[in-house]
Design a protein around this motif. Structure first.
Motif, mmCIF file in Angstrom:
data_model
loop_
_atom_site.group_PDB
_atom_site.id
_atom_site.type_symbol
_atom_site.label_atom_id
_atom_site.label_comp_id
_atom_site.label_asym_id
_atom_site.label_seq_id
_atom_site.Cartn_x
_atom_site.Cartn_y
_atom_site.Cartn_z
ATOM 1 N N ARG B 228 0.802 -1.229 0.000
ATOM 2 C CA ARG B 228 0.000 0.000 0.000
ATOM 3 C C ARG B 228 0.830 1.272 0.000
ATOM 4 N NH1 ARG B 228 -5.467 -0.932 3.512
ATOM 5 N NH2 ARG B 228 -5.916 -2.983 2.650
ATOM 6 N N LYS B 270 10.312 13.856 -1.473
ATOM 7 C CA LYS B 270 9.409 12.730 -1.649
ATOM 8 C C LYS B 270 8.088 13.020 -0.977
ATOM 9 C CE LYS B 270 12.712 8.993 -0.945
ATOM 10 N NZ LYS B 270 12.853 7.671 -0.318
ATOM 11 N N TRP B 271 7.044 12.490 -1.594
ATOM 12 C CA TRP B 271 5.738 12.494 -0.947
ATOM 13 C C TRP B 271 5.337 11.060 -0.738
ATOM 14 C CZ3 TRP B 271 1.532 15.987 -3.630
ATOM 15 C CH2 TRP B 271 1.617 17.280 -3.127
ATOM 16 N N GLN B 275 -0.283 10.711 0.302
ATOM 17 C CA GLN B 275 -0.326 12.150 0.058
ATOM 18 C C GLN B 275 -0.631 12.430 -1.409
ATOM 19 O OE1 GLN B 275 -0.137 14.152 2.387
ATOM 20 N NE2 GLN B 275 0.795 16.083 1.812
ATOM 21 N N ARG B 278 -4.222 11.492 -2.355
ATOM 22 C CA ARG B 278 -5.183 12.486 -1.873
ATOM 23 C C ARG B 278 -5.142 13.745 -2.717
ATOM 24 N NH1 ARG B 278 -3.011 12.531 3.344
ATOM 25 N NH2 ARG B 278 -3.377 10.432 4.046
ATOM 26 N N TYR B 279 -3.937 14.178 -3.071
ATOM 27 C CA TYR B 279 -3.803 15.380 -3.883
ATOM 28 C C TYR B 279 -4.497 15.189 -5.221
ATOM 29 C CZ TYR B 279 -1.702 18.942 -6.832
ATOM 30 O OH TYR B 279 -1.519 19.966 -7.714
ATOM 31 N N THR B 281 -6.813 13.056 -6.010
ATOM 32 C CA THR B 281 -8.261 12.923 -5.821
ATOM 33 C C THR B 281 -8.900 14.281 -5.619
ATOM 34 O OG1 THR B 281 -7.861 10.799 -4.754
ATOM 35 C CG2 THR B 281 -10.047 11.745 -4.500
ATOM 36 N N ALA B 282 -8.230 15.153 -4.833
ATOM 37 C CA ALA B 282 -8.787 16.490 -4.617
ATOM 38 C C ALA B 282 -8.831 17.264 -5.931
ATOM 39 C CB ALA B 282 -7.948 17.251 -3.589
ATOM 40 N N ARG B 283 -7.857 17.002 -6.805
ATOM 41 C CA ARG B 283 -7.787 17.758 -8.047
ATOM 42 C C ARG B 283 -8.715 17.206 -9.123
ATOM 43 N NH1 ARG B 283 -6.692 20.945 -10.225
ATOM 44 N NH2 ARG B 283 -5.145 20.358 -11.746
ATOM 45 N N VAL B 427 -5.021 3.978 3.135
ATOM 46 C CA VAL B 427 -4.609 3.878 4.531
ATOM 47 C C VAL B 427 -3.954 2.528 4.805
ATOM 48 C CG1 VAL B 427 -5.507 3.694 6.874
ATOM 49 C CG2 VAL B 427 -6.365 5.452 5.351
#
Lengths: 501, 447
Positions: B228, B270-271, B275, B278-279, B281-283, B427
């Motif tokens: 994951r 690095k992310w 993170q 989520r970024y 998905t928000a976009r 998660v």
């Protein structure tokens, strides 16, 4: 204004009959979506305008009704301005200067990557840091309040010594009923082991409907239970009535042109702040360029001056040389009247997660600032103001965790000294981004920053066991140094609804 | 099957001597690397390191050791080693491309164009100098395009460069006119020329790629697990096609970024995968990004299927691959390469913890303790049934067929919506899951 133009235009339409003019215009406005837009615009005004007051009240009462608070704010502003002016003189840098053509061209080319610039910022210091502001708040006293009574169990143990009204937990349970243990929440009930049918799927479905209807009031109510990641950007824009129409884009372009033409001293403060804070953050370093694009424009936006009618602060004025005190030669500095402080860029950074068109990002940030963030660094009696938040935090702690508070006080670790920096930034940079956005969902949902104080108290409650073991301020700070693993909604929910009263 | 034995026979000299059929009282491991894996192995209860030529049950070796020793090692049934003999069929750039192209052809012949197009996740690639002429044809068909040259066998970004003109790669020209002498002297290193993705997805002007971990425990039948966690590695400078010589712009390997002049180790480039997810998905919204991650799953499965028949399947072998994926502006994922030895060196505390968990879960799945059936007392907690769909941070992605989240039984068989059992960037509550998984069954006898 646009809606009345549109209404005027619609009079030419064939379906509008003279006999039923009023009805027809109304129907047209509804069908075309203009009625909704009008409603949203009115709703927005209701949010920012202060409550109607006595006709004889002078305008400064709209900014701040309590005289001693006004005085404290004025003194604080004098100090900031003095600090700014002396930096100006010391460094020999003008407050503003016009850029030569070559420099203008260079900046235009580099607009999307200003972060690559590495100007020498070593001589610049932030004008002030949150801890300086905290000292001002600690020294606030109401001259009409007799605080000469003997210290007793009823006296306040904390640092804030002004008698402002705060709410207790039973009152908050009513006010924040949507956060109760029996109501579904994003941040709790969307967790992996909870089947989505129980709450998440339905909540998302409703969210989509709210966005389609473009209903600002509904969006605000909805946000109290959290916004789904995929819908948050639209929902926040709706709640803030922040549009990205051609006129907004044009406004932004004008501000950008202002940045290109003139260099301001505060620009260096912005650069320094971004480099020191956001650029060093694991989550936000990527957005460095956006932060410049937003903050540099923000400094030049005179539309922001409007909010000073309900902000206890007053924009600093600078006078043309030799004409000090003569109002015609007064110039607001910076043009938007807001002097950035250390950590200011963190107000913008989380928003970069949601919006990546600079004009849209700018529009949302500006609205967030003139509704909420300004209250975190000005002295006022507002319930969302930082003074109230500090007092609320201390009172919650004293009432519900008296042993902890007493212990921390004894070892010289006043809780507010640790929590203040979290609250001034509304926790930006301290929580992980997804948790921060869930918190800001509720700030928007309840139109208040009070939840920030509740969270601060809840964090102390959560780490109480460890804090009881520490013996110094430094170790207390170490226990509370890393909040990145915290889940905010369970903490808030337990603190508000599971605390024994 | 139970055997009668004591928990560790001690010979006359006091050390534990292994008899034929004796229960193992510990797992003896050999480790050729000195980074995170060392710490993880050392901390595993009941595992002991053996040095030099001692007998081992478990070997975390590097590919060099494998090349030299695998063919000469006899391994008992329970022994496990962390590479497949000919892993390079998947991990050497020229061989991977060759296998993928061949698999695609087979697919087109057997299942049609549409099915074959699901393999179009790698950019046009040619091996040089052997496919030089084919490459030139393609090169001329797309004037002005940018290409990237990569050595087939090196790693960490070494030897890579971009080019837009043929003259930059004259050394790899297959030229029959060179004298025999010349040819013997200068053996040109094998490279691949690949169409450079000129429209990468950018975040705030910066290019990034994804590192994803896939664990394969068997090729025939194919059994693969997807972890994951993972991360997005950012280039430290803004993306632009005008400076193709600036390798810091284009290459996102952390190893390369570390040498960049403005690299700030405090900064971190690095992310975490969560993170990034989520970024995005928000976009772009939940549905779009779910479709993207489905496309990414497709890359793993197809690439593994393409080498399924070529890799020498050996029950002793397992392999942890590091996949490098690039997204373009249309949110199409591209396979850049597959690594058989993904870096286990940690770049930060967070990275260290992630890699420790990754390796721990890898060892749980390999479950060498499970093969120590004879001594249940020793590892009472580790009782994997082999039917798990999830172990810690790993989700079973492919088990001789797609694996679904929903239980497929008579009732659900008619239903049309099955979701894949993958959770990349979701998660990772692995501790909780492990606790549930490794609880002893109620009523199970514990002597």
């Amino acid at each position: 204004m646009l809606s009345s133009l549109s209404a005027a235009e619609c009079l030419h339409r064939p379906e509008i009959q003279l006999e039923s003019l009023k009805e027809d215009v109304r129907n047209f406005l509804k069908a075309s979506g203009w009625e909704r837009k009008l409603q949203n615009a009115v709703y927005r005004e209701l949010h920012v305008q202060p409550l109607p007051s006595h006709p004889a009240a002078p305008p400064e009462h709209a900014k701040e009704p309590l005289a001693y608070m006004r005085k404290a704010q004025v003194n604080w502003e004098k100090r900031i301005l003095k600090s700014l002016n002396s930096m100006c003189t010391e460094l020999g840098v003008p407050l503003a200067r016009k850029r030569p053509a070559v420099e203008q061209k260079e900046l235009t080319n580099k607009w999307n990557e200003m972060g690559t610039d590495e100007p020498d910022l070593s001589r610049f210091r932030p004008v002030y840091a949150p801890k300086d502001f905290l000292e001002v708040l600690i020294s606030l006293r109401n001259p009409n309040h007799d605080s000469s009574e003997e210290a007793s169990a009823k006296s306040h143990w904390g640092l804030i010594q002004v008698p402002l009204h705060d709410r207790d937990i039973p009152q908050m349970r009513e006010a924040y009923s949507e956060l109760s243990l029996t109501t579904g929440q994003l941040g709790i009930d969307d967790h992996t082991h909870v089947p989505p049918d129980l709450f998440e799927s339905e909540h998302t479905r409703i969210g989509k409907k709210v966005v389609n209807e473009q209903d600002c009031a509904a969006a605000q109510q909805y946000s109290r239970q959290g916004c789904p990641t995929g819908l948050r950007a639209d929902l926040w824009a709706l709640i803030l009535n922040s549009t990205n129409e051609p006129e907004d884009v044009m406004h932004y372009e004008q501000l950008k042109a202002g940045v290109i033409h003139h260099d301001l001293l505060v620009d260096n403060l912005i650069y320094k702040d971004v480099k020191l804070t956001a650029s060093n953050d694991d989550y936000y370093f990527v957005f460095e360029d956006f932060l410049y694009q937003v903050l540099l424009c923000f400094s030049r936006d005179t539309a922001v001056l409007e909010h000073f009618s309900y902000n206890s602060a007053t924009p600093p004025k600078s006078y043309i040389q030799g004409k000090v005190g003569v109002e015609e030669f007064a110039v607001v500095y910076p043009p938007n009247g807001v002097i950035p402080f250390h950590g200011f860029s963190m107000y913008v950074a989380p928003l970069c997660f949601l919006y990546n068109e600079p004009s849209k990002l700018y529009s949302v940030f500006r609205e967030m600032y003139v509704r909420y963030f300004f209250r975190l660094h000005s002295v006022s009696s507002s319930t969302s103001g930082i003074v109230s938040l500090c007092l609320q935090f201390e009172r919650l702690l004293q009432t519900h965790l008296p042993q902890l508070f007493y212990h921390l006080r004894e070892i010289g670790a006043q809780p507010l000294r640790i929590a203040f920096k979290w609250m001034v930034r509304a926790f930006s940079g301290y929580l992980s981004t997804d948790q921060l956005l869930l918190l800001w969902d509720r700030i928007l949902g309840y139109d208040s920053l009070e939840i920030v104080a509740v969270l601060a108290a809840a964090v102390f409650a959560f780490r109480a066991e460890n804090l009881m073991e520490v013996t110094s301020l430094t170790s207390a700070e170490a226990v509370l140094a890393d909040l990145s693993t915290l889940k905010v909604m369970p903490l808030i929910q337990i603190f508000l609804f599971a605390t024994v009263i | 099957m139970s055997r009668n034995k004591t928990a560790g026979y001690k010979g006359p000299y006091g050390y534990q001597k292994r008899r034929e059929g004796d229960g193992r009282s510990c797992v003896r491991y050999k480790c050729g690397l000195t980074n995170t894996i060392q710490d993880v192995l050392r901390q595993r209860p009941g595992w002991m390191e053996v040095k030099d030529d001692g007998e081992w049950d478990f070997n975390w070796c590097d590919v060099g050791w494998l090349r030299e020793n695998f063919d000469h090692s006899y391994m008992e049934e329970h022994v496990r080693i962390c590479h497949f003999r000919n892993h390079y069929e998947l991990t050497r750039k020229n061989l991977m491309v060759k296998n993928l192209k061949r698999y695609r052809k087979t697919l087109e012949r057997e299942a049609g164009r549409i099915e074959a197009s699901k393999c179009d996740f790698f950019p046009r690639t040619f091996e040089l100098p052997s496919e030089y002429h084919l490459f030139v044809e393609e090169f001329k068909r797309s004037p002005g395009s940018t290409w990237i040259m990569k050595p087939v066998a090196r790693s960490q970004g070494k030897g890579i460069f971009l080019f837009q003109k043929l003259k930059d790669i004259m050394d790899w020209k297959k030229d029959g006119s060179r004298s025999e002498e010349q040819r013997d002297e200068t053996q040109v290193e094998s490279y691949v020329a690949q169409r450079y993705i000129e429209n990468p997805y950018l975040i705030s002007g910066r290019k990034f790629d994804l590192r994803v971990y896939v664990l394969v425990t068997s090729y025939i039948p194919l059994k693969a697990w997807l972890y994951r966690d993972g991360f997005a590695r950012f280039s430290s400078t803004r993306f632009s096609l005008t400076s193709i010589d600036d390798q810091y712009v284009h290459l996102t390997n952390v190893a390369v970024q570390k040498t960049a002049p403005d690299y700030d180790p405090e900064k971190g480039c690095k992310w975490q995968m969560q993170q990034l997810r989520r970024y995005l998905t928000a976009r772009h919204g939940t549905e779009t990004i779910e479709a993207l991650f489905k496309d990414i799953d497709n890359i793993f499965v197809r690439s593994l299927q393409s080498v399924q028949k070529v890799i020498i399947n050996d029950k002793h072998c397992f392999e942890l691959y590091g996949y490098d994926i690039l997204l373009d502006q249309d949110l199409k994922p591209w396979l850049i390469e597959v690594n058989a030895s993904p870096s286990l060196t940690a770049s930060s505390q967070e990275d260290y913890e992630m890699k420790c968990c990754l390796l721990e879960d890898t060892l749980h799945i390999v479950d060498i303790e499970g093969s120590c059936q004879e001594n249940p007392l020793l590892f009472p907690d580790l009782r994997l049934t082999g039917r798990e769909k999830r172990v810690g941070g790993y989700d079973l992605m492919w088990n001789d067929g797609p694996v679904y989240r929903e239980d497929v039984n008579l009732e659900t068989l008619g239903s049309a919506c099955f979701t894949a059992n993958t959770h990349l960037g979701c998660v990772n509550d692995r501790k909780k899951q492990l606790r549930q998984l490794l609880k002893p069954f109620p009523g199970k006898k514990r002597i």
